[in-house]
Design a protein around this motif. Structure first.
Motif, PDB file in Angstrom:
ATOM      1  N   THR A  33      20.717  17.559  47.976  1.00 16.42           N
ATOM      2  CA  THR A  33      21.982  18.281  47.853  1.00 16.42           C
ATOM      3  C   THR A  33      22.710  17.826  46.597  1.00 16.42           C
ATOM      4  OG1 THR A  33      22.148  18.500  50.246  1.00 16.42           O
ATOM      5  CG2 THR A  33      24.182  18.806  48.994  1.00 16.42           C
ATOM      6  N   LEU A  34      22.658  16.543  46.304  1.00 10.67           N
ATOM      7  CA  LEU A  34      23.274  16.019  45.091  1.00 10.67           C
ATOM      8  C   LEU A  34      22.625  16.636  43.858  1.00 10.67           C
ATOM      9  CD1 LEU A  34      25.384  13.989  44.024  1.00 10.67           C
ATOM     10  CD2 LEU A  34      23.554  12.296  43.958  1.00 10.67           C
ATOM     11  N   GLN A  35      21.310  16.771  43.881  1.00  9.29           N
ATOM     12  CA  GLN A  35      20.593  17.408  42.779  1.00  9.29           C
ATOM     13  C   GLN A  35      21.025  18.869  42.629  1.00  9.29           C
ATOM     14  OE1 GLN A  35      18.693  16.378  40.367  1.00  9.29           O
ATOM     15  NE2 GLN A  35      18.307  18.433  39.601  1.00  9.29           N
ATOM     16  N   THR A  36      21.234  19.556  43.733  1.00 13.27           N
ATOM     17  CA  THR A  36      21.699  20.946  43.698  1.00 13.27           C
ATOM     18  C   THR A  36      23.089  21.022  43.078  1.00 13.27           C
ATOM     19  OG1 THR A  36      20.378  21.482  45.641  1.00 13.27           O
ATOM     20  CG2 THR A  36      22.181  22.988  45.104  1.00 13.27           C
ATOM     21  N   TYR A  37      23.958  20.092  43.433  1.00 12.99           N
ATOM     22  CA  TYR A  37      25.302  20.039  42.840  1.00 12.99           C
ATOM     23  C   TYR A  37      25.214  19.877  41.323  1.00 12.99           C
ATOM     24  CZ  TYR A  37      27.619  19.485  47.421  1.00 12.99           C
ATOM     25  OH  TYR A  37      28.106  19.677  48.692  1.00 12.99           O
ATOM     26  N   ARG A  38      24.299  19.032  40.863  1.00  8.33           N
ATOM     27  CA  ARG A  38      24.106  18.842  39.423  1.00  8.33           C
ATOM     28  C   ARG A  38      23.601  20.125  38.782  1.00  8.33           C
ATOM     29  NH1 ARG A  38      19.978  14.637  38.220  1.00  8.33           N
ATOM     30  NH2 ARG A  38      20.386  15.357  36.133  1.00  8.33           N
ATOM     31  N   ALA A  39      22.621  20.763  39.389  1.00  5.11           N
ATOM     32  CA  ALA A  39      22.015  21.968  38.824  1.00  5.11           C
ATOM     33  C   ALA A  39      23.011  23.120  38.748  1.00  5.11           C
ATOM     34  CB  ALA A  39      20.800  22.372  39.651  1.00  5.11           C
ATOM     35  N   LYS A  40      23.892  23.235  39.733  1.00  2.00           N
ATOM     36  CA  LYS A  40      24.876  24.309  39.762  1.00  2.00           C
ATOM     37  C   LYS A  40      26.130  23.987  38.963  1.00  2.00           C
ATOM     38  CE  LYS A  40      23.565  26.505  44.078  1.00  2.00           C
ATOM     39  NZ  LYS A  40      24.047  26.998  45.369  1.00  2.00           N
ATOM     40  N   GLY A  41      26.240  22.760  38.465  1.00  2.00           N
ATOM     41  CA  GLY A  41      27.399  22.384  37.675  1.00  2.00           C
ATOM     42  C   GLY A  41      28.600  21.977  38.506  1.00  2.00           C
ATOM     43  N   ILE A  42      28.380  21.737  39.784  1.00  2.00           N
ATOM     44  CA  ILE A  42      29.476  21.321  40.663  1.00  2.00           C
ATOM     45  C   ILE A  42      29.881  19.887  40.352  1.00  2.00           C
ATOM     46  CG2 ILE A  42      30.114  20.881  43.068  1.00  2.00           C
ATOM     47  CD1 ILE A  42      28.210  23.194  43.813  1.00  2.00           C
ATOM     48  N   LEU A  43      28.904  19.071  40.005  1.00  2.00           N
ATOM     49  CA  LEU A  43      29.144  17.665  39.713  1.00  2.00           C
ATOM     50  C   LEU A  43      28.378  17.274  38.461  1.00  2.00           C
ATOM     51  CD1 LEU A  43      30.514  15.088  40.788  1.00  2.00           C
ATOM     52  CD2 LEU A  43      28.442  14.621  42.067  1.00  2.00           C
ATOM     53  N   GLY A  44      29.097  16.779  37.477  1.00  2.00           N
ATOM     54  CA  GLY A  44      28.463  16.363  36.236  1.00  2.00           C
ATOM     55  C   GLY A  44      27.789  15.009  36.395  1.00  2.00           C
ATOM     56  N   ALA A  45      26.795  14.754  35.560  1.00  2.00           N
ATOM     57  CA  ALA A  45      26.057  13.501  35.631  1.00  2.00           C
ATOM     58  C   ALA A  45      25.667  13.065  34.222  1.00  2.00           C
ATOM     59  CB  ALA A  45      24.817  13.665  36.487  1.00  2.00           C
ATOM     60  N   THR A  46      25.378  11.787  34.100  1.00  2.00           N
ATOM     61  CA  THR A  46      24.923  11.215  32.846  1.00  2.00           C
ATOM     62  C   THR A  46      23.663  10.414  33.114  1.00  2.00           C
ATOM     63  OG1 THR A  46      27.190  11.042  32.050  1.00  2.00           O
ATOM     64  CG2 THR A  46      25.568   9.667  30.952  1.00  2.00           C
ATOM     65  N   GLN A  47      22.685  10.542  32.226  1.00  2.00           N
ATOM     66  CA  GLN A  47      21.449   9.792  32.387  1.00  2.00           C
ATOM     67  C   GLN A  47      21.365   8.697  31.334  1.00  2.00           C
ATOM     68  OE1 GLN A  47      18.276  12.797  32.494  1.00  2.00           O
ATOM     69  NE2 GLN A  47      17.865  12.036  34.548  1.00  2.00           N
ATOM     70  N   VAL A  48      21.021   7.506  31.786  1.00  2.00           N
ATOM     71  CA  VAL A  48      20.793   6.364  30.909  1.00  2.00           C
ATOM     72  C   VAL A  48      19.478   5.734  31.338  1.00  2.00           C
ATOM     73  CG1 VAL A  48      21.644   4.130  30.131  1.00  2.00           C
ATOM     74  CG2 VAL A  48      23.268   5.951  30.654  1.00  2.00           C
ATOM     75  N   ASN A  49      18.534   5.704  30.431  1.00  2.00           N
ATOM     76  CA  ASN A  49      17.228   5.120  30.718  1.00  2.00           C
ATOM     77  C   ASN A  49      16.604   5.676  32.000  1.00  2.00           C
ATOM     78  OD1 ASN A  49      17.447   3.547  28.432  1.00  2.00           O
ATOM     79  ND2 ASN A  49      18.306   1.802  29.546  1.00  2.00           N
TER      80      ASN A  49
END
Length: 71
Positions: A30-46
């Motif tokens: 569900t968290l991944q879906t939120y990221r994909a739909k733009g509901i929750l932004g994320a940042t990737q480091v390494n």
């Protein structure tokens, strides 16, 4: 390797996937879906994904507007 990001992490509280899931009481998918739909932004480091605590709190309060999808 993550030394340059230490100052950024200290300035803003960041949550990893597990912490964000626990706060929102949702699954990792569900968290991944939120990221994909733009509901929750994320940042990737390494290859690890982080979420801002402030954005997660806004989502919990229902104050986070849905981002418009690009067509």
């Amino acid at each position: 390797m993550t030394a340059p990001y230490k100052a950024l992490q200290q300035a803003t509280k960041w949550l990893d996937q597990q912490e964000a899931c626990q706060l929102l009481n949702i699954s990792k998918r569900t968290l991944q879906t939120y990221r994909a739909k733009g509901i929750l932004g994320a940042t990737q480091v390494n290859r690890k994904t982080y979420f801002r605590l402030s954005e997660v709190e806004l989502l919990m309060q229902g104050e986070r507007p849905l981002k418009k999808q690009k067509k």
